[in-house]
Design a protein around this motif. Structure first.
Motif, PDB file in Angstrom:
ATOM      1  N   GLY A 143       0.610  -1.680   0.165  1.00 21.14           N
ATOM      2  CA  GLY A 143       0.358  -0.061  -0.058  1.00 21.14           C
ATOM      3  C   GLY A 143       1.339   1.361   0.140  1.00 21.14           C
ATOM      4  O   GLY A 143       0.241   2.552   0.115  1.00 21.14           O
ATOM      5  N   ASN A 146       2.920   4.438  -3.412  1.00 15.01           N
ATOM      6  CA  ASN A 146       3.219   6.188  -3.741  1.00 15.01           C
ATOM      7  C   ASN A 146       3.309   7.246  -2.883  1.00 15.01           C
ATOM      8  O   ASN A 146       3.676   7.751  -3.004  1.00 15.01           O
TER       9      ASN A 146
ATOM     10  N   LEU B  69       4.989 -15.580  -9.602  1.00 17.00           N
ATOM     11  CA  LEU B  69       3.909 -14.326  -9.412  1.00 17.00           C
ATOM     12  C   LEU B  69       3.075 -14.788 -10.875  1.00 17.00           C
ATOM     13  O   LEU B  69       1.287 -14.579 -10.989  1.00 17.00           O
ATOM     14  N   ARG B  73      -0.989 -15.811 -11.306  1.00 14.58           N
ATOM     15  CA  ARG B  73      -1.907 -14.620 -11.996  1.00 14.58           C
ATOM     16  C   ARG B  73      -2.727 -15.425 -12.777  1.00 14.58           C
ATOM     17  O   ARG B  73      -4.140 -15.494 -13.083  1.00 14.58           O
ATOM     18  N   LEU B 100       5.776 -16.312   1.046  1.00  8.29           N
ATOM     19  CA  LEU B 100       6.275 -15.367   1.427  1.00  8.29           C
ATOM     20  C   LEU B 100       5.461 -14.642   0.648  1.00  8.29           C
ATOM     21  O   LEU B 100       5.733 -13.254   1.242  1.00  8.29           O
ATOM     22  N   ILE B 101       4.388 -15.050  -0.304  1.00 10.34           N
ATOM     23  CA  ILE B 101       4.174 -13.670  -1.264  1.00 10.34           C
ATOM     24  C   ILE B 101       2.454 -13.287  -0.632  1.00 10.34           C
ATOM     25  O   ILE B 101       1.888 -14.380   0.491  1.00 10.34           O
ATOM     26  N   ASP B 102       2.281 -11.891  -0.521  1.00 13.87           N
ATOM     27  CA  ASP B 102       1.324 -12.030   0.585  1.00 13.87           C
ATOM     28  C   ASP B 102      -0.304 -11.643  -0.666  1.00 13.87           C
ATOM     29  O   ASP B 102       0.092 -10.592  -1.449  1.00 13.87           O
ATOM     30  N   GLY B 105      -2.425  -8.713  -0.717  1.00 12.65           N
ATOM     31  CA  GLY B 105      -1.899  -7.723  -1.009  1.00 12.65           C
ATOM     32  C   GLY B 105      -1.221  -7.197  -2.248  1.00 12.65           C
ATOM     33  O   GLY B 105      -1.077  -5.495  -2.550  1.00 12.65           O
ATOM     34  N   LEU B 106      -1.107  -7.959  -3.443  1.00 15.36           N
ATOM     35  CA  LEU B 106      -1.169  -7.729  -4.764  1.00 15.36           C
ATOM     36  C   LEU B 106      -2.043  -6.970  -5.506  1.00 15.36           C
ATOM     37  O   LEU B 106      -2.396  -6.434  -6.447  1.00 15.36           O
ATOM     38  N   ARG B 108      -4.473  -5.123  -3.400  1.00 14.84           N
ATOM     39  CA  ARG B 108      -4.695  -3.753  -2.691  1.00 14.84           C
ATOM     40  C   ARG B 108      -4.671  -2.821  -2.837  1.00 14.84           C
ATOM     41  O   ARG B 108      -3.607  -2.167  -3.693  1.00 14.84           O
ATOM     42  N   SER B 109      -5.352  -1.552  -2.849  1.00 13.32           N
ATOM     43  CA  SER B 109      -4.934  -0.091  -3.751  1.00 13.32           C
ATOM     44  C   SER B 109      -4.380   0.005  -2.533  1.00 13.32           C
ATOM     45  O   SER B 109      -3.725  -0.242  -1.394  1.00 13.32           O
ATOM     46  N   PRO B 110      -3.363   1.238  -3.666  1.00  9.39           N
ATOM     47  CA  PRO B 110      -2.567   2.033  -2.310  1.00  9.39           C
ATOM     48  C   PRO B 110      -3.176   2.790  -1.422  1.00  9.39           C
ATOM     49  O   PRO B 110      -4.126   3.065  -1.745  1.00  9.39           O
ATOM     50  N   LEU B 111      -2.172   3.223  -0.530  1.00  8.99           N
ATOM     51  CA  LEU B 111      -3.094   4.215   0.676  1.00  8.99           C
ATOM     52  C   LEU B 111      -3.558   5.683   0.131  1.00  8.99           C
ATOM     53  O   LEU B 111      -3.908   5.964   0.772  1.00  8.99           O
ATOM     54  N   ARG B 112      -2.058   5.809  -0.815  1.00 10.59           N
ATOM     55  CA  ARG B 112      -2.337   7.035  -1.406  1.00 10.59           C
ATOM     56  C   ARG B 112      -2.814   6.676  -2.898  1.00 10.59           C
ATOM     57  O   ARG B 112      -1.840   5.630  -3.423  1.00 10.59           O
ATOM     58  N   ALA B 113      -3.673   7.629  -3.862  1.00 14.02           N
ATOM     59  CA  ALA B 113      -3.711   7.009  -5.051  1.00 14.02           C
ATOM     60  C   ALA B 113      -2.525   8.376  -5.828  1.00 14.02           C
ATOM     61  O   ALA B 113      -2.160   8.609  -5.509  1.00 14.02           O
ATOM     62  N   GLU B 114      -1.862   7.736  -7.273  1.00  9.46           N
ATOM     63  CA  GLU B 114      -1.321   7.800  -7.766  1.00  9.46           C
ATOM     64  C   GLU B 114      -1.522   9.207  -7.877  1.00  9.46           C
ATOM     65  O   GLU B 114      -2.677   9.458  -8.487  1.00  9.46           O
TER      66      GLU B 114
END
Lengths: 264, 379
Positions: A143, A146, B69, B73, B100-102, B105-106, B108-114
């Protein structure tokens, strides 16, 4: 399948061999006639007091500086003798977590982690993004792609640096003072990651540190350097050194406060 | 750049077992194979339209994180179609990597938008706020600097004179070659270009006047100031910015020193001493450059050229140019140091502060020079 390793070598083959290495700055010799082997899959910790040549040895092993004398073989290649193209290929097989994390402040964390992938053609943007997320997930930073490094805590930046170092699935990971400047909780989290990555991916790890507690907890093998000796004064697993080392320099550095071997 | 589009190091074999499709993977699967392998496996599944898919990994000798990965997918895309998916004979090493792979999390949206493109109105608004904040910071720093100078005028023993002499050498003496070279070339260019026109009217002698007036009244002070801004405002910003990054400024404060008196005033005094002297030096070299053209190309004697130059320069304008140089010096020291103190984050901000110091100082020098031109016209 013998193992998920990108070579045909066995587990006891050395991935790095340092032969008769002498190194220093100008007229000052810091390391003299140092010999060591780093075995596949092990966590080797190089310890010693300030100025004993730990960082110099690390820089020799990753090819940042050339030895005055002797050889450093990584995967069988003498890194001072190979051409630039081969050296770059060797470097893609290693990852380094620097003491200062060395994340680029002008890039987001995601861009930092994706940077080593930009050296490869033919990988889609979606794949790059997923690899970045996968690596950030491995260091508990899902998360945060960015966010800029300045917006992250010291521990998060260290873990971000580790994600970048791991992005090309290196066979060898180098750590320069990994827990420097971290609080005990962040330091413990980093230790857990180091152990988890070593166990899960089988990555060989070389850790340079003077944080004795970290070293004793994570090391499979410890090498101790000494400034006066200009080289290695002790080598062995933490238990071997605890039980057999009699050199006062080693006991003072690694086991201060513990009874000496054979003592009451 | 590594080319990953070369022949893959793996083999993919398909076997149809009634309603099940079995895909055998063999060999090495690495980063460069990821996209192509995913496409091939998806195509195989789409062509066979099976009820279930099994991937047999027993022949895989090496699979990196990108390879693992790819399997995840593929699983996602197959399960979305309602087809069952199984990995069989998975080597222990690959199983450990998967552990080891979450997976959550692959996606999940980033905590902050780009950060996307900013609209014109928003861009104008944020730029206005930034400029006004920047202006306020510059003025506040100027106020602190004036207060520090007033304090040190009353207590001259507190001035760090050794630092002043160091910066006199750094800003002045080390700048002599570049200032001399640029000035002589500017003099040459003005003389040459003006001579092409004036020669047609038999007025070659006025080349000397034109060069002398242009150099002494305008070009000498402004060119020297811009050169010093490029050399020294950037150096001041980089020096103080790096000190901020390394907490050296905070260390000064904790030791009871005023960082402006300690760091800025010596630079200010040195620049104010040096810039008028450099301007005189630039004037001399500019006139010398013009004289080279006059003597070599216009058949004037050196004596005639210098006499004509001397006649065109008034003491008033010479003094005015020195006053201008002193004002420009204040701008260079003020802006260079203020930009350095503005550094808050890491080393990348030092670079930005350095650039900003040169741009802002140059802009202010030109604006103030324009104001001088108007004011001097009425004096």
């Amino acid at each position: 399948m013998k193992g998920n390793r990108d070579t045909a070598q066995g587990p006891d083959d050395p991935v790095i061999v340092v032969e008769s290495l002498t190194a220093g700055f100008g007229e000052t010799t810091i390391l003299e006639n140092v010999n060591l082997k780093v075995l596949r899959g092990e966590i080797l910790c190089i310890v010693g007091g300030s100025g004993c040549g730990k960082s110099t040895l690390l820089k020799q092993m990753i090819g940042l500086i050339r030895p005055d004398n002797g050889r450093v073989l990584v995967g069988g290649d003498d890194i001072a003798a190979v051409d630039d193209e081969r050296l770059n290929r060797i470097r893609r097989g290693i990852g380094v977590l620097f003491q200062s994390d060395a994340l680029f402040g002008s890039m987001t964390l995601g861009e930092n982690v994706a940077l080593p992938l930009s050296g490869f053609k033919g990988i889609s943007a979606e794949t790059v993004q997923l690899i970045v997320r996968m690596k950030l997930g491995m260091v508990n930073l899902v998360g945060y792609e960015n966010h800029y490094p300045a917006e992250l805590s010291g521990g998060m930046r260290k873990r971000g640096g580790l994600a970048r170092a791991m992005v090309l699935d290196p066979q060898i990971l180098f750590f320069d003072e990994p827990s420097a400047g971290l609080d005990p909780i962040n330091s413990a989290e980093l230790e857990t990651l180091i152990r988890g990555i070593n166990a899960g991916l089988g990555t060989t790890m070389v850790i340079v540190s003077h944080q004795v507690d970290l070293v004793l907890r994570v090391a499979h093998r410890i090498l101790m350097l000494d400034r006066g000796a200009k080289g290695i004064v002790a080598a062995g697993s933490p238990e071997e050194l605890r039980n057999t080392a009699t050199d006062p320099r080693v006991r003072n550095f690694l086991f201060r406060g513990e009874a000496a071997v054979g003592g009451r | 750049m590594t080319d990953t589009t070369s022949k893959p190091g793996y083999e993919l074999t398909e076997r149809d077992e009634g309603s099940a499709l079995v895909l055998y993977l063999q060999g090495r699967i690495t980063l460069g194979d990821a996209d192509l392998l995913l496409a091939r496996m998806n195509d195989a599944v789409a062509a066979g339209n099976p009820a279930s898919v099994r991937i047999d990994l027993s022949g895989v000798s090496y699979m990196d994180g990108a390879g693992v990965l790819t399997l995840l997918r593929l699983e996602d895309s197959i399960r979305k179609k309602g087809v069952s998916f199984t990995l069989v004979r998975v080597p222990e090493e690959i199983r450990r990597v998967m552990g080891l792979i979450d997976r959550e999390g692959l996606t999940r949206s980033p905590l902050r938008a780009e950060g996307g493109p900013v609209g014109i109105v928003e861009g104008l608004g944020s730029a206005s706020v930034r400029i006004s904040e920047d202006f306020a910071a510059m003025m506040a720093f100027l106020g602190d600097l004036v207060a520090a100078v007033i304090h040190l005028l009353r207590h001259p023993r507190e001035v760090r004179w050794e630092d002043v002499f160091f910066y006199v050498r750094r800003v002045g003496a080390e700048g002599l070659p570049i200032v001399g070279l640029i000035s002589i070339l500017i003099g040459l260019i003005i003389a040459f270009m003006s001579s092409l026109q004036l020669k047609q009217f038999g007025a070659s002698i006025y080349v000397a006047s034109l060069v002398a007036v242009a150099i002494v009244r305008e070009l000498g002070p402004i060119m020297t100031a811009i050169l010093v801004a490029g050399r020294s405002a950037s150096a001041f910003a980089a020096e103080i910015g790096t000190m901020r990054v390394n907490d050296e400024v905070d260390a000064l404060v904790t030791m009871g020193f005023d960082p402006i008196r300690f760091l800025v005033v010596p630079k200010l005094i040195a620049t104010v001493i040096v810039l008028p002297l450099l301007t005189l030096y630039a004037d001399l070299f500019g006139i010398l450059g013009g004289m080279i053209v006059g003597v070599a190309g216009l058949d004037l004697t050196a004596y005639t050229y210098l006499q004509e130059s001397q006649r065109s320069i008034s003491v008033f304008f010479l003094n005015a140019s020195l006053v201008k140089a002193a004002v420009f010096a204040c701008i260079i020291a003020w802006i260079g140091c203020q930009r350095g103190f503005q550094v808050r984050g890491g080393v990348e901000e030092v670079g930005a502060a350095t650039t900003s110091a040169v741009v802002t100082a140059t802009l202010l020098i030109v604006v103030v020079d324009s104001a001088f031109a108007v004011v001097l016209n009425y004096l």
